[in-house]
Design a protein around this motif. Sequence first.
Motif, PDB file in Angstrom:
ATOM      1  N   GLY A  62       5.249  -1.902   0.834  1.00  0.00           N
ATOM      2  CA  GLY A  62       4.451  -3.105   0.659  1.00  0.00           C
ATOM      3  C   GLY A  62       3.882  -3.607   1.964  1.00  0.00           C
ATOM      4  O   GLY A  62       2.967  -4.444   1.975  1.00  0.00           O
ATOM      5  N   ASP A  63       4.436  -3.118   3.087  1.00  0.00           N
ATOM      6  CA  ASP A  63       3.911  -3.515   4.392  1.00  0.00           C
ATOM      7  C   ASP A  63       2.600  -2.812   4.719  1.00  0.00           C
ATOM      8  O   ASP A  63       1.950  -3.149   5.708  1.00  0.00           O
ATOM      9  CB  ASP A  63       4.931  -3.197   5.498  1.00  0.00           C
ATOM     10  N   GLY A  64       2.230  -1.838   3.904  1.00  0.00           N
ATOM     11  CA  GLY A  64       0.983  -1.119   4.151  1.00  0.00           C
ATOM     12  C   GLY A  64       1.224   0.261   4.725  1.00  0.00           C
ATOM     13  O   GLY A  64       2.239   0.527   5.366  1.00  0.00           O
ATOM     14  N   LYS A  65       0.258   1.153   4.478  1.00  0.00           N
ATOM     15  CA  LYS A  65       0.385   2.513   4.974  1.00  0.00           C
ATOM     16  C   LYS A  65       0.170   2.573   6.482  1.00  0.00           C
ATOM     17  O   LYS A  65      -0.567   1.763   7.058  1.00  0.00           O
ATOM     18  CB  LYS A  65      -0.601   3.433   4.258  1.00  0.00           C
ATOM     19  N   LEU A  66       0.788   3.576   7.083  1.00  0.00           N
ATOM     20  CA  LEU A  66       0.786   3.724   8.532  1.00  0.00           C
ATOM     21  C   LEU A  66       0.042   4.988   8.941  1.00  0.00           C
ATOM     22  O   LEU A  66       0.091   6.005   8.241  1.00  0.00           O
ATOM     23  CB  LEU A  66       2.225   3.832   9.045  1.00  0.00           C
ATOM     24  N   ASN A  99       7.651   9.601   1.171  1.00  0.00           N
ATOM     25  CA  ASN A  99       7.382   8.234   1.634  1.00  0.00           C
ATOM     26  C   ASN A  99       5.920   7.863   1.354  1.00  0.00           C
ATOM     27  O   ASN A  99       5.149   7.568   2.273  1.00  0.00           O
ATOM     28  CB  ASN A  99       7.656   8.121   3.135  1.00  0.00           C
ATOM     29  N   PRO A 100       5.505   7.875   0.095  1.00  0.00           N
ATOM     30  CA  PRO A 100       4.081   7.680  -0.213  1.00  0.00           C
ATOM     31  C   PRO A 100       3.544   6.314   0.211  1.00  0.00           C
ATOM     32  O   PRO A 100       2.353   6.183   0.508  1.00  0.00           O
ATOM     33  CB  PRO A 100       4.026   7.849  -1.740  1.00  0.00           C
ATOM     34  N   ALA A 101       4.399   5.304   0.251  1.00  0.00           N
ATOM     35  CA  ALA A 101       3.924   3.970   0.619  1.00  0.00           C
ATOM     36  C   ALA A 101       3.717   3.820   2.118  1.00  0.00           C
ATOM     37  O   ALA A 101       3.061   2.874   2.565  1.00  0.00           O
ATOM     38  CB  ALA A 101       4.915   2.912   0.133  1.00  0.00           C
ATOM     39  N   ALA A 102       4.258   4.755   2.897  1.00  0.00           N
ATOM     40  CA  ALA A 102       4.196   4.627   4.355  1.00  0.00           C
ATOM     41  C   ALA A 102       3.130   5.506   4.992  1.00  0.00           C
ATOM     42  O   ALA A 102       2.578   5.163   6.035  1.00  0.00           O
ATOM     43  CB  ALA A 102       5.554   4.962   4.960  1.00  0.00           C
ATOM     44  N   PHE A 103       2.822   6.649   4.391  1.00  0.00           N
ATOM     45  CA  PHE A 103       2.002   7.664   5.054  1.00  0.00           C
ATOM     46  C   PHE A 103       0.531   7.560   4.659  1.00  0.00           C
ATOM     47  O   PHE A 103       0.185   7.662   3.473  1.00  0.00           O
ATOM     48  CB  PHE A 103       2.518   9.064   4.701  1.00  0.00           C
ATOM     49  N   PHE A 111       3.500   3.741  13.846  1.00  0.00           N
ATOM     50  CA  PHE A 111       3.286   5.073  13.293  1.00  0.00           C
ATOM     51  C   PHE A 111       4.433   5.460  12.369  1.00  0.00           C
ATOM     52  O   PHE A 111       5.570   4.996  12.524  1.00  0.00           O
ATOM     53  CB  PHE A 111       3.221   6.130  14.394  1.00  0.00           C
ATOM     54  N   ALA A 112       4.128   6.341  11.422  1.00  0.00           N
ATOM     55  CA  ALA A 112       5.161   7.105  10.733  1.00  0.00           C
ATOM     56  C   ALA A 112       5.265   8.435  11.476  1.00  0.00           C
ATOM     57  O   ALA A 112       4.283   9.168  11.583  1.00  0.00           O
ATOM     58  CB  ALA A 112       4.780   7.333   9.282  1.00  0.00           C
ATOM     59  N   VAL A 113       6.427   8.734  12.007  1.00  0.00           N
ATOM     60  CA  VAL A 113       6.597   9.893  12.891  1.00  0.00           C
ATOM     61  C   VAL A 113       7.290  11.021  12.128  1.00  0.00           C
ATOM     62  O   VAL A 113       8.282  10.796  11.427  1.00  0.00           O
ATOM     63  CB  VAL A 113       7.410   9.516  14.145  1.00  0.00           C
ATOM     64  N   VAL A 114       6.758  12.236  12.285  1.00  0.00           N
ATOM     65  CA  VAL A 114       7.312  13.428  11.642  1.00  0.00           C
ATOM     66  C   VAL A 114       7.582  14.483  12.704  1.00  0.00           C
ATOM     67  O   VAL A 114       6.725  14.775  13.540  1.00  0.00           O
ATOM     68  CB  VAL A 114       6.335  14.006  10.597  1.00  0.00           C
TER      69      VAL A 114
END
Length: 693
Positions: A465-469, A546-550, A502-505
């Motif tokens: 809910g915080d939005g995609k990154l 993590n569909p809501a984050a990426f 960022f979302a880090v992978v």
Amino acid sequence: MSISYPRQSARTRRFSLGVPRAFQIAPDGTRVAFLRTRAGDDPVTCLWTLDTATGEERCVADPAGLDVPGEENLPAEERARRERAREQAGGIVGYATDRAMRQAVFTLGGRLYVADLDTGLVRDLPAQAPVFDPRPDPAGRRVAYVSGRTLRLIEIDGTGDRALVQPESAQVSYGLAEFVAAEEMGRMRGHWWSPDGGTLLVSRVDETPVQRWHIADPANPESVPAEVAYPGAGTPNALVSLVLFTVEGGRVAVAWDRGEFPYVVTAAWDRHGLLIVVQPRDQRSQRVLRVDPSNGETALLHNEHDPDWTEIVAGLPARTDAGDLVWVTEDRAAETRRLTVAGEPVTPAGLQVRSVLGVEGDSILFTGSEEPTEVHLYSVAGGEVTRLTEGAGVFNGTRSGEITVVSGARLDRPGSEVEVRTPAGTHPIASLAETPVITPKVELLRSGDNEIRTAVVLPSGWRPGDGKLPVLVDPYGGPGAQRVLAVQRMYCEPQWLADQGFAVVIADGRGTPGRGPAWDRAIRGDFVEPVLDDQITALIEAARRNPAAFDLDRVGIRGWSFGGWLAALAVLRRPDVFHAAVAGAPPTDWRLYDTHYTERYLGHPDEEPENYEANSLIGMAGELKRPLMVIHGLADDNVVAAHTLRLSSALLAAGRPHTVLPLSGVTHMTSQEVVAENLLHLQVDFLKNALAR
């Protein structure tokens, strides 16, 4: 005052300062010697001992209390060794002891010191400066060391300093490891004492055939460029031979087919005699040879062969008390790297042996992995394998008699831990490293059909809910190194990056260690397809979880060394997936990288030129459609700055805009505090701007 993570990481040399290391145990079990700085931000390493009966620690040698010159007076050989070893501290960064471990020798500022580990007395020996790689004979009577490419001896009382042999020319050295041995084989030394202290096996290195490169300091044009002998792929190597010298001056050459087997992997003396290990240039075999010290003749003890390449395993060769060879072989049928004794496997399928740490009697101490993100300590004796460490982590150790030192780091806690296990109980050796100001939260995944080990780190406190990154892929991705390990501090920097939005992978794809022979060799001849495909697979799986984050419309990638090559490759070849890249010290043209590493994976460029063309970034320059920043230290003698400059020229010729960040006076390690801190900020700023909507 609060401190930022980049500043703390830079100041503590990525939290390596204050961590105890380089453990040795006295044969009588009374003491353990080790190295450690006095604090987590102190770069000066001291020599310590621990009393195994009481657990009491004592600082035996502190450079601050000795009259020594500064680090600016280090000999060139020591600077090169530290670069090869990725040594980030100063002070006493290495030591060697006699067999009884009553005396330890080390260098400071190019001078030779000996410490009495019983009394704590430290003496400066009047050796020929600058001193490099001193090693006492097993009985503690004299010290062998290298000065000015010459192997010398000095008595332990400071008398009788003399050259054991004089180099025949300025291109010849005695007692040193050549570049590829130190950088790629893990062999940092070039001389070995016999058990009785009467003979030395010595490496003679002739660099006459090796091409000369010149590394300039453009920021200081008055400085003379440094000349280095660098054996690029397909070019001549140094000529390496071995000679046996008695302390009285007798000389015997070791004989083997040096034309067919030019690489000297390592050597080992034990109670049964002298062994050497040699490799052909294509690295598809390793031969273990017995050496007769009386005449230098050799006899074949073992031949290991692999159709792609044979892997060098630390701690080999070794022998049991009965004289049986301890070795590690790639069991293709079981897809396992297995420990063998006298040719018979003694470890089970599925346990990937990482290194051999010691052999006592018929008991072998080694490290291995049943799960590639973890490395544990094991012992095998009488056909029974025992795991000595528990919990998710990465561990190492050493053993002598009934004393075992176990060191490691875990996923569920910060820092490192060391314990000395004795029959009477356990003593800790404290780590004085700082605790990171960041506590990472990491999710470990298995991605795709190959179950690629993958780590995902999201910003602290982020919630759906915080939005995609925007996404940051942060790999190394190549042979010899892993980024996805069960060690908490491995994810501190990714957590800081994540906290910048960022979302880090992070993913360890095919070619990275710990997964068996086929996994290692999937990259033979082709880095591009398997390495890049596995990063994409991991990215897609992380986004699926993590569909809501990426936000897969905003994907950046960054990396250093092989990871830098991979980052640049990603935006060149797959701009549909990767939208910006930061490439640090990338080997853009593999013909410019060294023989032993490059030819192992891509073959000889005269025989398989297509591999070099297909894996070079230079020919792909015209494909660039995304923002690319390339960073390179101008003093780098491993991946030289020519890699980046040639890529930049090709991009310019193709009319492709890009950014180049040259780092004056910086080597491949980028250990300077200000550089290391600000590089993180510059990379983040570049990626944020490049990925902005």
